[in-house]
Design a protein around this motif. Structure first.
Motif, PDB file in Angstrom:
ATOM      1  N   UNK A  38      -4.540   7.890   6.766  1.00  0.00           N
ATOM      2  CA  UNK A  38      -4.006   6.555   6.521  1.00  0.00           C
ATOM      3  C   UNK A  38      -4.960   5.744   5.668  1.00  0.00           C
ATOM      4  N   UNK A  91      -7.442  -4.772   3.222  1.00  0.00           N
ATOM      5  CA  UNK A  91      -7.725  -6.057   3.835  1.00  0.00           C
ATOM      6  C   UNK A  91      -7.825  -7.091   2.720  1.00  0.00           C
ATOM      7  N   UNK A 112      -9.783   0.829   3.534  1.00  0.00           N
ATOM      8  CA  UNK A 112     -10.218   1.650   4.654  1.00  0.00           C
ATOM      9  C   UNK A 112      -9.414   2.941   4.695  1.00  0.00           C
ATOM     10  N   UNK A 172     -15.097   2.819   4.664  1.00  0.00           N
ATOM     11  CA  UNK A 172     -14.796   1.513   4.087  1.00  0.00           C
ATOM     12  C   UNK A 172     -15.299   1.510   2.650  1.00  0.00           C
ATOM     13  N   UNK A 186     -15.544  -1.151  -0.834  1.00  0.00           N
ATOM     14  CA  UNK A 186     -15.432  -2.570  -1.169  1.00  0.00           C
ATOM     15  C   UNK A 186     -15.232  -2.850  -2.654  1.00  0.00           C
ATOM     16  N   UNK A 239     -11.485   5.801  12.438  1.00  0.00           N
ATOM     17  CA  UNK A 239     -12.111   5.279  11.226  1.00  0.00           C
ATOM     18  C   UNK A 239     -12.906   6.353  10.488  1.00  0.00           C
ATOM     19  N   UNK A 289      -1.334  -1.270   6.304  1.00  0.00           N
ATOM     20  CA  UNK A 289      -1.416   0.174   6.200  1.00  0.00           C
ATOM     21  C   UNK A 289      -0.388   0.745   5.242  1.00  0.00           C
ATOM     22  N   UNK A 296     -10.507  -7.298  -0.309  1.00  0.00           N
ATOM     23  CA  UNK A 296     -11.769  -7.481   0.417  1.00  0.00           C
ATOM     24  C   UNK A 296     -12.342  -6.128   0.807  1.00  0.00           C
ATOM     25  N   UNK A 303      -8.440 -11.129   9.335  1.00  0.00           N
ATOM     26  CA  UNK A 303      -8.800  -9.836   8.766  1.00  0.00           C
ATOM     27  C   UNK A 303      -7.817  -8.743   9.131  1.00  0.00           C
ATOM     28  N   UNK A 304      -6.540  -9.043   9.075  1.00  0.00           N
ATOM     29  CA  UNK A 304      -5.529  -8.045   9.382  1.00  0.00           C
ATOM     30  C   UNK A 304      -5.578  -6.912   8.366  1.00  0.00           C
ATOM     31  N   UNK A 305      -5.188  -5.724   8.797  1.00  0.00           N
ATOM     32  CA  UNK A 305      -5.079  -4.577   7.917  1.00  0.00           C
ATOM     33  C   UNK A 305      -3.614  -4.314   7.592  1.00  0.00           C
ATOM     34  N   UNK A 339       0.864  -1.175   0.000  1.00  0.00           N
ATOM     35  CA  UNK A 339       0.000   0.000   0.000  1.00  0.00           C
ATOM     36  C   UNK A 339       0.901   1.226   0.000  1.00  0.00           C
ATOM     37  N   UNK A 349      -8.470   6.054   7.369  1.00  0.00           N
ATOM     38  CA  UNK A 349      -8.438   6.474   8.766  1.00  0.00           C
ATOM     39  C   UNK A 349      -7.783   7.841   8.858  1.00  0.00           C
TER      40      UNK A 349
END
Lengths: 115, 113
Positions: free
Chosen positions: B87, B91, B34, B49, B51, B46, B103, B31, B99-101, B4, B36
């Motif tokens: 940020x 995912x 996000x 989101x 998708x 947050x 960044x 998936x 479901x780790x992010x 990313x 932030x």
């Protein structure tokens, strides 16, 4: 509005000492996470926890780290023998269950300083 | 490995001067993406989101959009209180319950009055 809380806000420790960082996730959330952010660097994933077990962990999360949910509200990160390079902000996050509920909500962080 | 990348690293704007922040990603089967906001010494807050490509979300002066390779955070007529680090996180597909992010490095936005 419910929020994730973390204690302490700042922890100073000597190299080789054990530290426990504490988090209280949002009450109806079932997925819990720890991330860390070394000063000036990216937020990095450490571990995720669901149903009283680790569901995923990164390479950073070696055998010096452990997590526990000792009761119905707290979620802890233990570092057994701290190193200088463990100095960072540690963030706890939680996520509610359900389809489409993917956003993670972060706490304010614990600043860990290892001397 | 999922990557990313956010650009620019830092952005100075005058109050009212609209602009966009970029987040490009390489991930196998996204998936979710996000956005932030992070204030100094605080945890990520947050925002949005997204998708699927073509999706847009808005909140006050912020609008987030998503394509197959990148996302933009558009800031319309920013105010000094919009100053923060923004940020982006991705995912991967839900291969497990983690479901780790992952960044990006963030864009530090400074809005001058």
């Amino acid at each position: 509005e419910p929020e994730v809380t973390q204690t302490p806000s700042h922890q100073v420790t000597q190299m080789g000492q054990e530290v426990i960082l504490r988090c209280v996730p949002i009450s109806n959330h079932l997925y819990f996470y720890w991330y860390r952010q070394i000063l000036g660097q990216k937020v990095e994933f450490l571990v995720s926890f669901y149903n009283n077990e680790i569901s995923e962990k990164s390479e950073i999360f070696d055998d010096q780290f452990s997590v526990e949910r000792p009761d119905g509200s707290n979620f802890t990160l233990k570092i057994r023998s701290t190193k200088l390079e463990d100095s960072a902000m540690y963030f706890c996050a939680s996520r509610r269950p359900g389809q489409g509920a993917d956003e993670q909500f972060f706490g304010p962080g614990t600043r860990l300083t290892v001397l | 490995e999922d990557q990313v990348t956010q650009s620019p690293e830092a952005l100075r704007l005058q109050e009212g001067e609209s602009s966009s922040l970029n987040c490009s990603y390489t991930v196998s089967g996204l998936r979710g993406l996000f956005w932030y906001r992070q204030d100094p010494g605080k945890g990520p807050e947050f925002l949005f989101t997204l998708y699927s490509a073509g999706e847009e979300k808005e909140k006050e002066r912020l609008k987030a959009t998503l394509t197959k390779k990148e996302s933009f955070l558009h800031i319309t007529a920013p105010k000094p209180e919009d100053s923060a680090t923004y940020l982006c996180a991705v995912q991967p597909p839900n291969n497990n319950a983690g479901n780790m992010l992952t960044f990006g490095g963030g864009t530090r936005l400074m809005v001058k009055p």
